[in-house]
Design a protein around this motif. Structure first.
Motif, short mmCIF file in Angstrom:
data_model
loop_
_atom_site.label_atom_id
_atom_site.label_comp_id
_atom_site.label_asym_id
_atom_site.label_seq_id
_atom_site.Cartn_x
_atom_site.Cartn_y
_atom_site.Cartn_z
N LEU A 1 -5.33 -14.75 -4.44
CA LEU A 1 -5.92 -14.77 -5.68
C LEU A 1 -6.24 -13.22 -6.14
CD1 LEU A 1 -6.96 -18.46 -5.93
CD2 LEU A 1 -4.79 -17.76 -5.97
N PRO A 2 -5.90 -13.21 -7.62
CA PRO A 2 -6.18 -12.02 -8.23
C PRO A 2 -7.45 -11.62 -8.53
CG PRO A 2 -4.83 -13.35 -9.45
CD PRO A 2 -4.48 -13.78 -8.28
N VAL A 3 -8.85 -11.12 -8.51
CA VAL A 3 -9.62 -10.31 -9.36
C VAL A 3 -9.65 -9.20 -9.99
CG1 VAL A 3 -12.16 -10.01 -8.96
CG2 VAL A 3 -11.08 -12.11 -7.53
N ALA A 4 -9.44 -9.31 -11.32
CA ALA A 4 -9.51 -8.07 -12.09
C ALA A 4 -8.75 -6.90 -11.33
CB ALA A 4 -11.03 -6.58 -11.27
N GLY A 5 -6.63 -7.74 -11.30
CA GLY A 5 -5.51 -6.76 -11.05
C GLY A 5 -5.46 -6.63 -9.65
N LYS A 6 -6.37 -7.24 -8.82
CA LYS A 6 -5.93 -7.14 -6.93
C LYS A 6 -6.46 -8.24 -6.29
CE LYS A 6 -10.53 -3.76 -6.63
NZ LYS A 6 -10.83 -2.42 -6.29
N PRO A 7 -6.07 -8.56 -5.68
CA PRO A 7 -6.28 -9.70 -4.72
C PRO A 7 -7.47 -9.63 -3.93
CG PRO A 7 -4.17 -9.17 -3.66
CD PRO A 7 -4.69 -8.34 -4.86
N LEU A 8 -8.52 -10.55 -4.08
CA LEU A 8 -9.68 -10.52 -3.76
C LEU A 8 -10.22 -10.09 -2.26
CD1 LEU A 8 -13.17 -12.40 -3.89
CD2 LEU A 8 -11.35 -14.37 -3.06
N ILE A 9 -9.43 -10.60 -1.55
CA ILE A 9 -9.51 -9.95 -0.23
C ILE A 9 -9.23 -8.54 -0.51
CG2 ILE A 9 -7.47 -9.41 0.56
CD1 ILE A 9 -8.53 -10.75 3.40
N PHE A 10 -8.91 -7.60 -1.14
CA PHE A 10 -8.78 -6.55 -0.83
C PHE A 10 -10.16 -5.51 -1.53
CE2 PHE A 10 -4.52 -4.08 -0.85
CZ PHE A 10 -3.31 -5.38 -0.86
N TRP A 11 -11.28 -6.43 -2.58
CA TRP A 11 -12.38 -6.20 -2.46
C TRP A 11 -13.20 -6.06 -1.15
CZ3 TRP A 11 -14.03 -3.98 -7.12
CH2 TRP A 11 -13.06 -4.90 -8.38
N HIS A 12 -12.95 -6.71 -0.48
CA HIS A 12 -13.81 -7.13 0.64
C HIS A 12 -13.72 -5.77 2.10
CE1 HIS A 12 -15.39 -10.12 -0.40
NE2 HIS A 12 -14.31 -10.85 0.28
N LEU A 13 -12.05 -5.46 1.78
CA LEU A 13 -11.71 -4.48 2.85
C LEU A 13 -11.52 -3.41 2.48
CD1 LEU A 13 -8.04 -5.94 2.54
CD2 LEU A 13 -9.40 -5.94 4.90
N GLU A 14 -11.47 -2.94 0.73
CA GLU A 14 -12.37 -1.70 -0.03
C GLU A 14 -13.70 -1.14 0.07
OE1 GLU A 14 -8.88 -1.89 -3.34
OE2 GLU A 14 -10.59 -1.82 -3.37
N ALA A 15 -14.42 -2.28 0.07
CA ALA A 15 -16.21 -2.15 0.67
C ALA A 15 -16.52 -1.73 1.65
CB ALA A 15 -16.82 -3.55 0.42
N LEU A 16 -15.84 -2.83 2.55
CA LEU A 16 -15.69 -2.31 4.43
C LEU A 16 -15.25 -1.43 4.57
CD1 LEU A 16 -14.64 -6.14 5.40
CD2 LEU A 16 -16.95 -4.89 6.05
N SER A 17 -14.37 -0.61 4.32
CA SER A 17 -13.68 0.71 4.34
C SER A 17 -14.59 2.02 3.92
CB SER A 17 -12.17 0.93 3.52
OG SER A 17 -10.84 1.68 4.31
N ARG A 18 -15.36 1.90 2.48
CA ARG A 18 -16.38 2.96 2.28
C ARG A 18 -16.74 2.97 3.28
NH1 ARG A 18 -14.70 0.00 -2.48
NH2 ARG A 18 -16.90 -0.42 -2.63
N ALA A 19 -17.59 1.37 3.74
CA ALA A 19 -18.80 1.67 4.30
C ALA A 19 -18.57 2.55 6.54
CB ALA A 19 -19.74 0.23 4.35
N GLY A 20 -17.61 2.72 6.19
CA GLY A 20 -17.35 3.50 7.46
C GLY A 20 -16.14 2.25 8.55
N PHE A 21 -16.18 1.29 8.61
CA PHE A 21 -15.47 -0.23 9.20
C PHE A 21 -13.97 0.12 9.39
CE2 PHE A 21 -19.53 -2.07 7.40
CZ PHE A 21 -20.21 -2.54 9.07
N LYS A 22 -13.95 0.71 10.17
CA LYS A 22 -12.14 0.35 10.13
C LYS A 22 -11.19 -0.36 11.18
CE LYS A 22 -12.30 4.55 8.00
NZ LYS A 22 -11.63 4.32 6.57
N ASP A 23 -12.28 -1.10 11.82
CA ASP A 23 -11.60 -2.40 12.66
C ASP A 23 -11.76 -3.68 12.13
OD1 ASP A 23 -10.68 -1.07 15.44
OD2 ASP A 23 -11.79 -0.08 15.14
N LEU A 24 -10.89 -4.23 11.82
CA LEU A 24 -10.86 -5.29 11.84
C LEU A 24 -9.95 -6.75 11.83
CD1 LEU A 24 -12.18 -3.72 8.98
CD2 LEU A 24 -11.12 -5.22 7.09
N VAL A 25 -11.14 -8.26 11.49
CA VAL A 25 -10.63 -9.22 12.32
C VAL A 25 -10.34 -10.51 11.38
CG1 VAL A 25 -10.81 -11.19 13.93
CG2 VAL A 25 -10.68 -8.86 14.83
#
Length: 225
Positions: free
Chosen positions: A26-50
């Protein structure tokens, strides 16, 4: 350290929006909710996700694939039947490995930064706690000097705060559990009773995006960033 996003919920309270779209998309400010998590995790250095999935999970897999487009490596943990939070994490443990991992509920929105998260030596869990939201009168845990306690046994350790859906967990938390559907909360409470849970307080933006009204609030907050 790896991270896991819980994305298998059916989103009953979000209907009719989730009848044909999984809640994490579901969109939040123009992008899917899960993308906010993916981008924040990536910025913090997390690359391997389940990421686990069940309801309309094929849409999630189609949208994210193996994560290469986002410079991530995503492994998927499919659930043929609802396993709840604890059972879903246990199902994914072979993908997560033997080391502590970050856990994020897929149905929250937050500006929390994941780069300082860790699990103190000797603990089974580290929880991020927030102020109780308006829709929740009673909190989950007390926090005092970095130690998490259950409200009933916290004594002089006010206030009682809400678990944000962000944590660092040791796979050892699940060592005595049988496979199947069960909730995470009782495991956290038992570990807290034994003094095996640490925590931190987060005062920034955080929402449990559980209803269409709160989705609109997340959209408003995110739009101001």
């Amino acid at each position: 350290m790896k991270a896991m996003i819980l994305a298998a919920g059916k989103g009953e309270r979000m209907r009719p929006l989730t009848l044909h779209t999984p809640k994490p998309l579901l969109p939040v400010a123009g992008k899917p909710l899960i993308f906010w998590h993916l981008e924040a995790l990536s910025r913090a250095g997390f690359k391997d996700l389940v990421i686990n999935h069940a309801w309309l999970g094929e849409q999630l897999v189609a949208a994210l694939g193996d994560g290469a487009a986002l410079d991530l490596r995503i492994c998927w943990s499919a659930e043929d039947e609802p396993l709840e939070t604890g059972g879903g994490i246990q199902r994914a443990l072979p993908l997560l490995g033997d080391e502590p991992f970050v856990l994020v509920n897929g149905d929250i929105w937050t500006t929390f930064s994941f780069d300082q998260l860790s699990l103190p030596v000797g603990k089974l869990a580290h929880l991020v706690l927030v102020d109780n939201p308006a829709h929740k009168a009673v909190g989950d845990f007390s926090l005092h000097d970095g130690q998490v306690a259950n409200p009933a046994s916290s004594g002089e350790y006010p206030p009682v705060l809400t678990y944000s859906g962000i944590a660092v967990l040791s796979p050892r938390l699940f060592a005595e559990q049988k496979a199947g559907a069960y909730a995470l909360a009782p495991l956290l409470r038992e570990a807290a009773e034994q003094g095996l849970v640490s925590g931190e307080y987060f005062a920034g933006d955080w929402l449990d995006v559980g209803t269409p009204e709160r989705l609109s609030e997340a959209d408003r907050l995110a739009g101001g960033i």
